[in-house]
Enzyme design. Structure first.
Site, PDB file in Angstrom:
ATOM      1  N   GLY C 145       0.472  -1.799   0.089  1.00  0.00           N
ATOM      2  CA  GLY C 145      -0.250   0.035  -0.303  1.00  0.00           C
ATOM      3  C   GLY C 145       0.701   1.269  -0.031  1.00  0.00           C
ATOM      4  O   GLY C 145       1.818   1.060  -0.090  1.00  0.00           O
ATOM      5  N   CYS C 146       0.158   2.453  -0.115  1.00  0.00           N
ATOM      6  CA  CYS C 146       0.991   3.406  -0.562  1.00  0.00           C
ATOM      7  C   CYS C 146       1.349   4.038   1.245  1.00  0.00           C
ATOM      8  O   CYS C 146       2.561   4.709   0.905  1.00  0.00           O
ATOM      9  CB  CYS C 146       0.366   4.543  -1.084  1.00  0.00           C
ATOM     10  SG  CYS C 146      -1.158   4.606  -0.690  1.00  0.00           S
ATOM     11  N   TYR C 147       0.633   4.216   2.075  1.00  0.00           N
ATOM     12  CA  TYR C 147       1.212   4.600   3.106  1.00  0.00           C
ATOM     13  C   TYR C 147       1.956   3.929   3.761  1.00  0.00           C
ATOM     14  O   TYR C 147       3.644   3.827   4.746  1.00  0.00           O
ATOM     15  CB  TYR C 147      -0.209   4.812   4.509  1.00  0.00           C
ATOM     16  CG  TYR C 147      -1.497   5.965   4.099  1.00  0.00           C
ATOM     17  CD1 TYR C 147      -0.715   7.535   3.800  1.00  0.00           C
ATOM     18  CD2 TYR C 147      -2.657   5.517   3.915  1.00  0.00           C
ATOM     19  CE1 TYR C 147      -1.838   8.187   3.825  1.00  0.00           C
ATOM     20  CE2 TYR C 147      -3.597   6.812   3.944  1.00  0.00           C
ATOM     21  CZ  TYR C 147      -3.014   8.007   4.156  1.00  0.00           C
ATOM     22  OH  TYR C 147      -3.819   9.154   3.347  1.00  0.00           O
TER      23      TYR C 147
END
Lengths: 342, 342, 342, 342
Positions: C145-147
């Site tokens: 995921g990006c976070y």
């Protein structure tokens, strides 16, 4: 005055509530919404947490409303307007249903049969600075479109004075995204709109016949305009840039004089000092319009610009200005404040 | 090719570095800057942390440079150009000094004496799609302005084909803020620019004579245009909306045919499908131009739009396209990629 | 390599196409989309007008695909993954289905039964800088995921080195709007998002267990984190600000040394010079991560920041980095370029 | 009340004028500016074209001023304050000179000698909801900083009630660009700020000691906080996200109860319904603060958020609130209106 609002959670509805919150002679007694009836208004619109606005109601307008603002999609207000008028409710329509004098023009551009063509003769086009006397005493006000408001404030005095070549008018218009309303779509998606600029509705936008109707009336003859709207990556504001060829012998001071005569007594229309061009932010949050022009000797064309806040002077502020006229109040009551900067 | 850049930390300078980083035949050997010499380039511009670009140098161009991009304020490049040319350095000027063929026009609009009028005859106006053959073999390229690039791509084929009334041209132009360069001022202050839209330089912008020179050449007669730039609250992108009256008997397919003939073989110019209007974001980060038009039968005017990224096709990308031509490389080398969306 | 993309018109899909357009060893042979099959890809995404990408296809993956990027909502990829793997198609999932090692954790946070729990053991968590060796040789990659990407790059080396108090970790995260995908909703409406900033998913965002899984693994013990995402009125970019108490005796140089050892050979991870803090724009459009920290002696806490482009290093760029590893290519092939500024 | 404003063309100065335009008991008789004296105020700030505000004056404050708002850089107000007080002018300082009770703390963080340390004992920290009684009757009000206002409204009631572990406080703060004032710099340049997000002043921002002073007072013991400000690409608004460990036995209802007791009678502080988190736009243009919290059982930390408009409740609106208190007027006079949405 007891005020009702149909379409209270849309952007023009919220803006009516914001402005009426500061209006000393208006009390909001009805907030109607088709989709959120029964919920607290401040739950949907938390910026009103300090006002006591109560619950949203369904679209049944209660008794006791003196004036009803209709902030609804076109077609809907017209279908219900006769009923409101018969109950002696004054109607201010922020939509398009009563702006065009001729039903066949409405039907051509809006692609539906006009639901109440018989009411058109009693409707007035509510642009106070240009039609103040006609508004007074009416019960059905067609509040002008946002693009037409900016365009007409700029051009009507010049056409009335016979200074422009009527077949030369080009209106290149730019609007913030709130003009498209609160509906979610790819066209209003942040990631598609931000850092982007585009024209839309080229040569077919529905404000075209509205502009042409009013300009033709001002010019005393039928005319057509080139009108191209564009979407600016900002929330509020409209700026129109207008190109017009002048009639022979006309000079820049004639143009300024025509504006000056029309607007020197006006609270909301401001001719900027020479060389200062309008910016939409001058008007943000306020009911003001800002104008400038120059006569370009190289090309023989006047270049004219006007800026307003599409949600205030282009919609809800002007609607309240119309309400003030209908009820014999000072026209700027509750509307005087400056815009918000930065 | 060994490449040098003067003005390497400005926006067009940074964009040259970004694009040249992906160019298989170019090696950057010199990054010059008046104000930050001696500092690591990636210290000033951390987006280049993965490239090994070394230190910024002062404005003394070293030996070994084959081609020099000058991304400097007008007046400065002209003063130094003869020296570069004498050292057999090819010069691509991203500024305005060599765009206007006649020194007196330059002096009228830029308000300074031209520092190297004697070089004007050997300079070429580097808009490859319109002047490709003339560019080939030259040593001094005047890279076009951003507004002119968009405007000329849209209009030159139509004027060459004799389809438009030459005295009717109106260019309403809109640009992102990066066009104003990297200098801090109230006019580029975020709080003044964001949520704001305004015209500027009305009837006096310096790209006007550049547009007129090229359009006059295309039309085969002197013409003037109305040109009004506006500032859009976004970083990159230019969109021009053009209004032109057509000559008698011309129809929309004639206009499209003229574009089609000019651009069907072009990598970087795209005529969009009918009804799809350009958006600046189509071009963001890429060297592409997007075009659309319609003929509005109601008004007899063609409405034409063109969009580019002002820093790429409107500046640094086009400059590299010119470099490729000068060195006999495939014109799209290092430039082929699409823009970036969203 | 012949590449296929499922979900080709979403933002991560478009970003895959953009990056693969510049990749010398990949050929896109399949672009699948549930809603727009049969239409030209460049019609939906005009920024690709210069590429010859052909038509969008339906979701039936054709033969001949070597590697398939799945840019689909969670739950969908898992249901189809076994079929792809049986056809010897390598699968890189940009969604969440294979990121969590334990199905029950997935089911608790994603509220659906895991459609292919039996595949979890063969999936690898594809954060190359931290799991490079495990990725090599796999057929099923869970792209982070990006976070988590930003958070893990910042914290894993410090936890592996045992420098932080494991129960003290707070991740205050900020993302641009593109992270929410291309679906239109009030939450992505320009007029609701612009000039606005807000937290969302407080104490319940689905990236929390992903972060905790990887941090626990790095720390060698189970830990929990406070994770609060916020929505920034911008399109691209993630910045995480992390607060961590240090273990006794640790000083700032220990922290820097742990980063340095982990990243000195890395192409895509950049420890900024002391005092220079990450900005999301450093990474815009590039596959880079930027890090900084300070040890605040007053409070005894390290303050750590990391910035990436959520669509590149936080999604599509990292996915291509994983593809390069799977196929034994140089890991930075087609990904080397700098970001785009301004 | 006859009101004067020093620093009338800065953002907090303009905001004072906007808000005072709607104030029924205040008359602006003096607008002072160092750089634009002699020019019409509406020439510099055209949004005030409808007000009759006359000319800007130099910085000599005329007789007849009852209350003077000082919207000046730190250091300047302190140097002049004694003179104003001796003329019986009440002084409301929007700068930092009188916020810190101890001159040595001021000198440590602001790096200059305090120009009027002898006045500190008579200054009051003007956060009405927390210090209302102390403000009444004073002549010198230190209007709080924008970050401290949001932070203190969130934390002071919880600390006074002894619910939080005093050594655990982390304030991750985010502000729009207008907080940096009207000066043009690279840090406020649109092309550098838009589509960008960054921390700044990490572990060294000057609002830290102000926050710590007030929180220590509320807690009854000295404490320090981690405070990290960030710049959001928007004009107005502050949101703080706060992490705090709770004392043993405390639960979420205790936290809510402490807020409820403090704010149930307050006009300007709104505890949102559970699950609704503050957004900066709720407060845009209004003098309101919005609060929310949750107790994350997984981590044992409370996550708390507060949002205000930095120019209104964080500066000029709060200053007028203080003025109302000083003069015994209803505290919300001229300030009641809602914010502006969208």
């Amino acid at each position: 005055m007891r005020v009702g609002i149909l379409g209270a959670t849309g952007y023009t509805g919220q803006e009516l509530v914001r402005l009426l919150s500061n209006h000393p002679a208006a009390e909001i007694i009805y907030l109607g919404s088709s989709s959120t009836a029964g919920q607290p208004y401040a739950g949907i619109c938390p910026q009103f947490s300090a006002e006591n606005l109560g619950l949203l109601q369904d679209e049944t307008v209660p008794d006791g409303v003196d004036v009803l603002f209709c902030a609804l999609p076109h077609g809907i207000t017209a279908a219900r307007a006769r009923g409101f008028l018969e109950r002696d409710i004054k109607v201010i329509d922020l939509g398009a249903d009563f702006r065009l004098h001729r039903a066949e023009v409405y039907e051509k551009w809006y692609k539906i049969k006009h639901p109440a063509a018989e009411l058109l003769p009693q409707a007035v086009y509510g642009l106070p600075e240009l039609h103040r006397k006609e508004i007074n005493g009416k019960s059905l006000v067609a509040n002008p479109g946002c693009y037409p408001t900016a365009t007409l404030l700029a051009l009507v005095p010049l056409l009335r004075a016979g200074l422009l070549r009527e077949d030369s008018l080009i209106v290149d218009a730019k609007s913030g995204v709130s003009g498209a309303g609160r509906g979610a779509s790819m066209g209003t998606h942040f990631s598609e709109v931000n850092e982007n600029f585009k024209p839309y509705g080229v040569a077919e936008h529905r404000h075209t016949p509205e502009i042409e109707q009013e300009l033709s009336e001002a010019a005393g003859r039928e005319l057509v305009v080139s009108f191209t709207p564009h979407l600016v990556p900002m929330i509020r504001g409209i700026l129109v840039t207008i190109y017009a060829e002048i009639k022979e012998g006309v000079n820049e001071s004639d143009l300024r004089a025509a504006w000056g005569e029309s607007y020197q007594e006006e609270t909301f229309v401001h001719i900027l000092p020479e060389g200062v061009w309008p910016q939409t932010k001058f008007a943000a949050g306020g009911n003001h319009a800002f104008l400038q022009l120059t006569l370009d000797r190289r090309t023989g064309r006047a270049v004219i610009a006007a800026a307003i806040d599409n949600l205030v002077k282009g919609a809800s502020g002007q609607a309240i200005q119309n309400m003030n006229i209908l009820f014999g109040l000072p026209e700027d009551l509750g509307l005087k404040g400056p815009g918000i900067w930065p």
